[in-house]
Design a protein around this motif. Sequence first.
Motif: not given
Length: 393
Positions: A222, A225, A314, A317, A348, A350
């Motif tokens: 993460q 990302l 999440d 991810d 996420s 992202s």
Amino acid sequence: MVVRTPPKTHLTQRAHDAIFSRVHGGNLVYNTCWEDPRLDREMLDLKADSRMVMITSAGCNALDYLLDGPAEIHAVDMNPRQNALLQLKIAMIRRGDQEDLFRLFGEGSHPGFKGLLNELDGQMHPFASEYWKAKHYYFQSSPLNPSFYYRGTAGQMAWIALQTFLRSPRVRDYVDAMLHVQNLDEQKRLYEHVKPALWNGLVSWLVRQPMAMTMLGVPRAQIRLIETQFPGGLTGFIQSKLAHVLTEVPFQDNYFWRAYLTGHYTRSCCPNYLKEEHQPMLQSLSSRITTHSTTVANFLRENPAAYSHYVLLDHQDWLAAHKPQALAEEWQLILENSRPGTRILMRSASPVIDFIPESALQRLRLNQPLADALHLQDRVGTYGCTLLADVIA
């Protein structure tokens, strides 16, 4: 002085992953949920026949969803300590003493917790009972650690960050003012005043440290990302998200941030499972929640059924970055254990979720307008995006 982050090497990345696995494999990570159930319940639209599979986290939201009266909630988490926390909350709700429940999870401390555990003997799974007997001090208040909400790895990091921020008198005054703020205009004015002190060099350095993110439950996947997809990298991401929370959504009922700023909730600003008016319903429906210490994929393999709702947080991810084959397998199992109209909610780090396998996307109808609109109202404000989808035949 400019503080530079050391270059990331393969060795440092492996070390980060090893530390993350060690921290998350042996500790309670989340002591409260950091997803806004007010928005979740609007997106999920639970019914009396709903059968939900969700990731447990700290269990607050499983109890919140229960207020919509679904038939089943299966709370799944690889970390049995997270399930132990939900089991403790359920046991305390069933015990029926609102004052003791609020002292534990509203005030974050209870001097008689060891005695309560004796009363709850046999009301939780054996692992949960033994875990809380070993960690009874989590609910003891002391000058070094005043609250349960500064326990567990996320709580410990919140305590460290709070002490770092509060070194500034301007920030201390700001926190006190925010706890009594009445409107967004006032929030924006206060934030502009405190921003230079809030983002001094020390704080900016702290949020870039891999161990800080690890303790907050953010894996390297993460972080990568965020660093690659968000302007300003990790520091820019955190600054942007914090600005959203502090200036774009009302702070008056933001119990998520209140818990970490003060170590406790108030009677009017707290999760629904702590409110007195919800206790009769939670007590009567609590048997509809079951906990499972395993992965989502393993749960579905071992408990095949036509589930109506999935709340995946999440965790994909991490799967997308580290175990793409496991990601594809999880989606296959989700779709095999869904019915037409099954609703899936996930988040996420992202700004865009682009890792769902094409074979799964062909079976999904995305409701991005609703997800995007509600994402802007999120009181937590720490995710990059929200995804909402229905399974089609």
